[in-house]
Enzyme design. Structure first.
Site, PDB file in Angstrom:
ATOM      1  N   ARG A   1       0.784  -1.119  -0.141  1.00  0.00           N
ATOM      2  CA  ARG A   1       0.041   0.055  -0.113  1.00  0.00           C
ATOM      3  C   ARG A   1       0.750   1.197  -0.026  1.00  0.00           C
ATOM      4  O   ARG A   1       0.443   2.274   0.662  1.00  0.00           O
ATOM      5  CB  ARG A   1      -1.027  -0.048   1.064  1.00  0.00           C
ATOM      6  CG  ARG A   1      -1.980  -1.043   1.197  1.00  0.00           C
ATOM      7  CD  ARG A   1      -2.909  -1.111   0.126  1.00  0.00           C
ATOM      8  NE  ARG A   1      -3.616  -2.431  -0.242  1.00  0.00           N
ATOM      9  CZ  ARG A   1      -3.319  -3.517  -0.604  1.00  0.00           C
ATOM     10  NH1 ARG A   1      -2.320  -3.514  -1.465  1.00  0.00           N
ATOM     11  NH2 ARG A   1      -4.026  -4.620  -0.750  1.00  0.00           N
TER      12      ARG A   1
ATOM     13  N   SER B   1     -11.330  -0.921   2.556  1.00  0.00           N
ATOM     14  CA  SER B   1     -10.695  -1.523   3.681  1.00  0.00           C
ATOM     15  C   SER B   1     -10.052  -0.435   4.478  1.00  0.00           C
ATOM     16  O   SER B   1      -9.443   0.436   3.822  1.00  0.00           O
ATOM     17  CB  SER B   1      -9.676  -2.423   3.221  1.00  0.00           C
ATOM     18  OG  SER B   1      -8.951  -3.032   4.066  1.00  0.00           O
TER      19      SER B   1
ATOM     20  N   GLU C   1      -5.265   1.974   6.346  1.00  0.00           N
ATOM     21  CA  GLU C   1      -5.205   1.813   4.805  1.00  0.00           C
ATOM     22  C   GLU C   1      -5.695   3.040   4.105  1.00  0.00           C
ATOM     23  O   GLU C   1      -5.266   3.628   3.307  1.00  0.00           O
ATOM     24  CB  GLU C   1      -5.414   0.628   4.343  1.00  0.00           C
ATOM     25  CG  GLU C   1      -5.344   0.549   2.530  1.00  0.00           C
ATOM     26  CD  GLU C   1      -5.864  -0.951   2.463  1.00  0.00           C
ATOM     27  OE1 GLU C   1      -6.630  -0.951   1.382  1.00  0.00           O
ATOM     28  OE2 GLU C   1      -5.705  -1.998   3.133  1.00  0.00           O
TER      29      GLU C   1
END
EC number: 1.3.1.98
Length: 297
Positions: A170, A220, A290
């Site tokens: 990420r 998410s 995230e």
């Protein structure tokens, strides 16, 4: 040239617009200025104008994995969704930053090109996918990205290859440099079109079954800690269904926070902090977000 002059020339620049119109959570305060450049030239001009007027510059993609605080964003916000061209060139797909990664994935699949199947259900933009090294179902952007062309904050156009972008979980180099992704080139492999599309449709069916797509959400919320899965940790901590204001830990997938109606960005952030505090106390694990969180404190 200043923003007002660009606006007079037909560049789409608006003032004091609620960003909740664009975020997937349906939350977020106002942008002082909001621009939708239609091409690279317009993007260069608005970036130059923001620098000239000493305005902070914030670029957002499809606003899917994003929380914008309720006080909004000072300066100029640029949304690139008008720059959305996708072309297939042999075994490569070239997509502008504002194109949806879903559309890019299906352009590849419909051309019998394999490698982007994992992205068939990711709601973000191509620029966001590069920025975040977006991934799902065992695939990540770094696995198939050949290069990305960017506009630096100083107005220079550069092309980075895969290795230059320093991809990790990420994360990519552009998070550090502030470069604005203009387009991305994906190097793919020839495959059986029907098999590729079957796999994409299967992953989308799986996503629909597992994820709370019936409510607004930012996707998410937390990064996966090494050796752990976030959803089960949240369930074991008794937090599934926990609600603050209109924001709720999804009953369908505990890794998601959904807007049950009337949620604010502050509700989201308060619930995120509550989950982090609870998991830290229970399991000794610090959950990292995230989702990207921006805007005035």
């Amino acid at each position: 040239m200043k923003l007002e002059e660009l606006k007079a020339q037909g560049v789409d620049i608006q003032e004091h617009i609620p960003l909740s119109r664009y975020t997937f959570t349906k939350t977020g305060g106002k942008a002082q200025y909001l621009a939708f450049p239609k091409n690279v030239l317009e993007l260069e001009e608005v970036v130059k104008a923001a620098k000239e007027e000493q305005l902070p510059l914030t670029v957002i993609g499809n606003a899917s994995n994003l929380i914008i605080r309720d006080k909004g964003i000072k300066g100029l916000v640029v949304i690139l969704t008008e720059m959305n061209e996708i072309t297939v060139e042999g075994d490569k797909v070239v997509a502008q930053a504002g194109a949806k990664i879903i559309d890019t994935s299906f352009a590849a699949g419909n051309s019998g090109l394999s490698g982007l199947e994992f992205a068939a259900g990711i709601p973000g933009s191509v620029g966001g996918a590069v920025f975040m090294n977006a991934g799902a179902y065992g695939g990540e952007t770094k696995d198939c990205l050949e290069s990305a062309t960017v506009l630096t904050r100083d107005g220079e156009i550069k092309t980075y290859n895969n290795a230059d972008l320093k991809f990790s979980y990420r994360h990519s180099l552009v998070q550090e440099t502030g470069d604005i992704v203009i387009k991305a080139t994906f190097a793919l492999k020839k495959g059986d079109k029907s098999e590729i599309l079957d796999q994409m449709n299967y992953l989308n069916a799986l996503r629909k079954y597992k994820q709370p797509l019936e409510y607004p959400s930012c996707g998410s919320v937390f990064k996966r800690p090494t050796g752990h899965f976030v959803g089960p940790m949240i369930i074991e901590a008794g937090l599934q269904g926990k609600q603050i204001g209109g924001a709720q830990v999804s009953m369908k997938h505990a890794g998601f926070i959904v807007n049950k109606g009337g949620a604010t960005a502050t509700d989201y952030l308060n619930l995120i902090h509550y989950i982090q505090k609870t998991i830290k106390e229970k399991d000794g694990i610090s959950l990292e977000t995230e989702v990207r969180i921006i805007g005035e404190e």
